[in-house]
Design a protein around this motif. Structure first.
Motif, PDB file in Angstrom:
ATOM      1  N   VAL A   1      51.992  94.632 -41.465  1.00 41.18           N
ATOM      2  CA  VAL A   1      51.244  95.231 -42.579  1.00 41.18           C
ATOM      3  C   VAL A   1      50.528  96.490 -42.130  1.00 41.18           C
ATOM      4  CG1 VAL A   1      49.203  94.879 -44.000  1.00 41.18           C
ATOM      5  CG2 VAL A   1      50.992  93.184 -43.983  1.00 41.18           C
TER       6      VAL A   1
ATOM      7  N   GLU B   1      52.521  89.183 -39.023  1.00 40.93           N
ATOM      8  CA  GLU B   1      52.465  89.793 -40.350  1.00 40.93           C
ATOM      9  C   GLU B   1      51.420  90.896 -40.391  1.00 40.93           C
ATOM     10  OE1 GLU B   1      50.798  87.670 -43.515  1.00 40.93           O
ATOM     11  OE2 GLU B   1      52.310  88.254 -44.951  1.00 40.93           O
TER      12      GLU B   1
ATOM     13  N   GLU C   1      57.214  89.568 -50.216  1.00 41.56           N
ATOM     14  CA  GLU C   1      57.773  88.770 -49.114  1.00 41.56           C
ATOM     15  C   GLU C   1      57.170  87.377 -49.076  1.00 41.56           C
ATOM     16  OE1 GLU C   1      56.970  90.846 -45.603  1.00 41.56           O
ATOM     17  OE2 GLU C   1      58.675  92.185 -45.759  1.00 41.56           O
TER      18      GLU C   1
ATOM     19  N   ARG D   1      52.985  99.253 -41.953  1.00 40.57           N
ATOM     20  CA  ARG D   1      53.310  99.721 -43.307  1.00 40.57           C
ATOM     21  C   ARG D   1      52.205 100.599 -43.866  1.00 40.57           C
ATOM     22  NH1 ARG D   1      55.431  94.149 -45.635  1.00 40.57           N
ATOM     23  NH2 ARG D   1      57.568  94.248 -44.880  1.00 40.57           N
TER      24      ARG D   1
ATOM     25  N   LEU E   1      59.276  88.480 -38.705  1.00 43.91           N
ATOM     26  CA  LEU E   1      59.033  89.487 -39.743  1.00 43.91           C
ATOM     27  C   LEU E   1      59.439  90.877 -39.294  1.00 43.91           C
ATOM     28  CD1 LEU E   1      55.540  88.267 -40.827  1.00 43.91           C
ATOM     29  CD2 LEU E   1      57.636  88.024 -42.107  1.00 43.91           C
TER      30      LEU E   1
ATOM     31  N   ALA F   1      61.876  92.509 -41.377  1.00 44.52           N
ATOM     32  CA  ALA F   1      61.440  92.873 -42.729  1.00 44.52           C
ATOM     33  C   ALA F   1      61.014  94.329 -42.794  1.00 44.52           C
ATOM     34  CB  ALA F   1      60.302  91.948 -43.165  1.00 44.52           C
TER      35      ALA F   1
ATOM     36  N   PRO G   1      51.879  98.939 -49.391  1.00 50.70           N
ATOM     37  CA  PRO G   1      52.276  97.907 -48.422  1.00 50.70           C
ATOM     38  C   PRO G   1      52.032  96.491 -48.918  1.00 50.70           C
ATOM     39  CG  PRO G   1      50.917  99.553 -47.363  1.00 50.70           C
ATOM     40  CD  PRO G   1      50.984  99.927 -48.800  1.00 50.70           C
TER      41      PRO G   1
END
Lengths: 160, 226
Positions: free
Chosen positions: B81, B77, A133, B84, B18, B21, A126
């Protein structure tokens, strides 16, 4: 020396870890990808070497790394942990498509089941994606101030 | 949530949306809104850092008013994260499981191969069959023996029962006889009604008990003197 190692290993705790062991000389690092007990020194005795990584780009601008995928799979199956840079390396898009000087790397032997969804040997980390990014955004932000002063200088030029 | 979350500051990190994304299926339940209730639980500490000084050396005067702030964190973010990371860990654990299965399979095959080749397996099977036959034979003999013993026991039990029955019968007969005898003798008993009559009878018929008896049981009525 034997007693020092065994005192580390005789107590409880400790696990197998796949990480980078630093070698080389001053201003010339070189990493060995190594499966070792987590309580060993970074460059100390390891269980098995699973590959190597040269962090400096070579004459063609490539960073070369070698992996022994078969033994990697064995150690992961035995329950080895990965260090963060090791994860990032293994998740890179080039890792599964056949690395450079790997051992008997069985890249073609990978079953289709976990080939389909992955870019590399392991999925992308990640933080790799997040770092990319952030970099992209920073570059955009740098370009915008360049564009804005350029426009700002052009408008008064055309206005006046 | 992460302990790092508590340590971080919700910084003014200017970032565009985001959510795109992450791709589809990023936020199954929550929307990309501001993180709720983020209270940093940190406080500026004046402890010595690493470097030339040890932990026991005091910090420099230039650092007296220094306030160390944790790195700024954008909540969007951060959520991205975290999501993810969750997916990444899911995939990793699945991969590990597969590798583990592979390792176990290989170990099993190795063990099977090490146990012996085809001939040894054949011999093993033959010996097992022979063993089975032996066992069967022994079992047959044992069963015979047990059956015979059972029959013996039954016979003995029957005999004992019969003996018992006979004994009981004999006993009963004895008792019957005794009872009858007693009944017969009871006719000669002296009861309160017969008392007077019997006394009269005895008085009327005096009997002479003036005799001796020798070891053979003969009655001797003649004494030495007479």
């Amino acid at each position: 020396a034997f007693s020092a190692g065994s005192r580390l290993l005789r107590g409880r705790g400790g696990h197998v870890v796949i990480r980078f062991a630093l070698g080389g000389c001053t201003n010339r690092p070189f990493f060995r990808i190594v499966a070792a007990n987590s309580r060993r020194a970074r460059d100390g005795k390891y269980l098995e070497q699973l590959g190597c990584l040269d962090p400096l780009p070579n004459a063609h601008g490539e960073k070369v790394a070698g992996l022994n995928l078969e033994r990697l799979r064995y150690w992961l199956g035995c329950g080895a942990q990965l260090s963060r840079p090791a994860e990032k390396l293994l998740g890179r898009p080039g890792a599964g498509a056949g690395m450079g000087t790997g051992g008997p790397g069985l890249a073609p032997a990978l079953t289709a089941s976990y080939r389909a969804g992955l870019a590399g040997f392991l999925p992308l980390h990640p933080m790799t994606v997040t770092g990319a990014e952030r970099l992209r955004r920073r570059r955009q932000r740098e370009q915008q101030p360049e564009a804005a002063p350029a426009e700002g200088s052009a408008e008064p030029g055309t206005g006046t | 949530m992460l302990p790092a979350l508590r340590r971080c500051r919700p910084g003014p990190v200017p970032l565009p949306a985001l959510a795109a994304a992450l791709g589809p299926g990023a936020f199954p339940g929550l929307g990309p809104g501001p993180f709720p209730g983020l209270c940093p639980a940190w406080s500026p500490r004046a402890v010595p850092a690493r470097g030339r000084k040890t932990r026991h050396d005091p910090p420099a005067k230039s650092k007296a008013g220094r306030v160390k702030l944790p790195p700024p964190v954008d909540p969007e973010e951060l959520l991205v994260v975290l999501e993810r990371y969750r997916q990444h860990r899911l995939v990793l654990s699945a991969l590990r499981a597969e590798f583990r299965a592979e390792v176990l399979q290989r170990k099993r095959e190795e063990r099977l191969a090490a146990e012996g080749s085809v001939e040894e397996l054949e011999e093993h099977r033959r010996l097992m069959a022979w063993n089975e036959e032996e066992n069967a034979r022994q079992r047959a003999r044992r069963e015979e023996r047990l059956r015979k013993e059972e029959e013996e026991q039954k016979r003995r039990k029957l005999e004992i029962a019969e003996k018992q029955a006979r004994k009981m019968e004999a006993f009963l007969e004895e008792k019957e006889k005794e009872v009858l005898q007693l009944q017969e003798e009871a006719k000669n008993f002296i009861t309160p009604e017969n008392l007077e009559a019997r006394i009269e009878e005895c008085l009327d018929n005096p009997r002479n008990y003036n005799f001796a008896i020798d070891k053979d049981g003969r009655i001797v009525k003649r004494t030495v003197l007479s």
